[in-house]
Scaffold this active site. Structure first.
Site, PDB file in Angstrom:
ATOM      1  N   TYR A 147       0.823  -1.202   0.000  1.00  0.00           N
ATOM      2  CA  TYR A 147       0.000   0.000   0.000  1.00  0.00           C
ATOM      3  C   TYR A 147       0.858   1.253   0.000  1.00  0.00           C
ATOM      4  CZ  TYR A 147      -4.228  -2.666   0.893  1.00  0.00           C
ATOM      5  OH  TYR A 147      -5.282  -3.526   0.781  1.00  0.00           O
ATOM      6  N   CYS A 148       0.195   2.373  -0.304  1.00  0.00           N
ATOM      7  CA  CYS A 148       0.873   3.679  -0.291  1.00  0.00           C
ATOM      8  C   CYS A 148       1.634   3.817   1.019  1.00  0.00           C
ATOM      9  CB  CYS A 148      -0.171   4.773  -0.411  1.00  0.00           C
ATOM     10  SG  CYS A 148       0.295   6.354   0.347  1.00  0.00           S
ATOM     11  N   PRO A 149       2.863   4.313   1.006  1.00  0.00           N
ATOM     12  CA  PRO A 149       3.575   4.864  -0.141  1.00  0.00           C
ATOM     13  C   PRO A 149       4.525   3.881  -0.817  1.00  0.00           C
ATOM     14  CG  PRO A 149       4.785   5.419   1.825  1.00  0.00           C
ATOM     15  CD  PRO A 149       3.643   4.524   2.247  1.00  0.00           C
TER      16      PRO A 149
END
Lengths: 161, 74
Positions: free
Chosen positions: B12-14
């Protein structure tokens, strides 16, 4: 021709696990976008960058007491709400592991590799009686408010977490 | 078409962006990197990253739960 890098400064005042993760997420993303990032750890934020097994001797009673209840280190960090004596923090850590979110330790290593400067507030260190050896090797500088403001006034983005 | 592929499925981000930045350092100008992710955020994150770094976001293709983003190093 070297272009002037955009700067991001973060004042990390809080020592909470969730707030630290938010700070490091933004910091590493900024670095990956070519920004020059520095994080100033002060007050409770110092707990994030203390070694887990740091020796904290102190020269007066109040500091000794503080260093006992406020040992610091990433291992002892808790979330800012619903800690519920540690249960909330454990559950949140489980959820984050599920989505492979980096831990604070992993983020600190990543930040260091990306050239993100991590700085400890010298005044808070003196107030709380924390010696230099108590900090992780990734923390390179001990500095004060003037140094922070020197960076912040040139920064495009400044955050207080 | 892509010179290299970067698998970010499950991240997931980042992380997809951070890994893209690291990978791009190894590529030569003109190389195309295919980033495969399943975090929907990448549809906004990657164009923003490209804009900030001066790289080119060629295309974003959704194939089921996977999103394939083609980024060209300029």
């Amino acid at each position: 021709m070297p272009e002037q890098k955009e700067k991001l400064t973060i004042v990390m005042f809080s020592g909470d696990l969730d707030k630290a993760l938010a700070a490091f997420t933004i910091a590493t993303t900024a670095a990956s976008m070519g920004m020059e990032v520095s994080i100033f750890f002060t007050f409770w934020g110092l707990n994030i960058i203390k070694k887990n097994d740091a020796k904290l001797k102190a020269n007066n009673f109040a500091r000794r007491m503080l260093n006992i209840i406020n040992r610091g280190g990433t291992r002892r960090m808790t979330i800012s709400k619903y800690n519920m004596m540690g249960l909330g923090t454990s559950m949140m850590k489980g959820l984050m592991k599920d989505v492979k979110m980096p831990s604070v330790d992993e983020y600190i290593t990543m930040a260091h590799e990306m050239g993100i400067k991590m700085i400890a507030c010298s005044t808070t260190c003196d107030v709380m009686g924390i010696p230099e050896e108590a900090f992780r090797p990734e923390v390179t500088v001990k500095a004060g408010a003037a140094y922070y403001l020197g960076e912040a006034r040139e920064a495009k983005v400044s955050l207080f977490i | 078409m892509a010179s290299e592929t970067l698998d970010c499925v499950g991240l997931y981000c980042p992380m997809p962006i951070v890994k893209t930045a690291q990978k791009m350092k190894e590529l030569k100008p003109g190389d195309v990197l295919e980033v495969v992710a399943d975090d929907k955020g990448i549809k906004q994150d990657m164009p923003a990253w490209c804009k900030a770094t001066g790289n080119e976001c060629l295309s974003i293709k959704e194939e089921g739960s996977e999103i394939h983003v083609f980024v060209k190093k300029t």
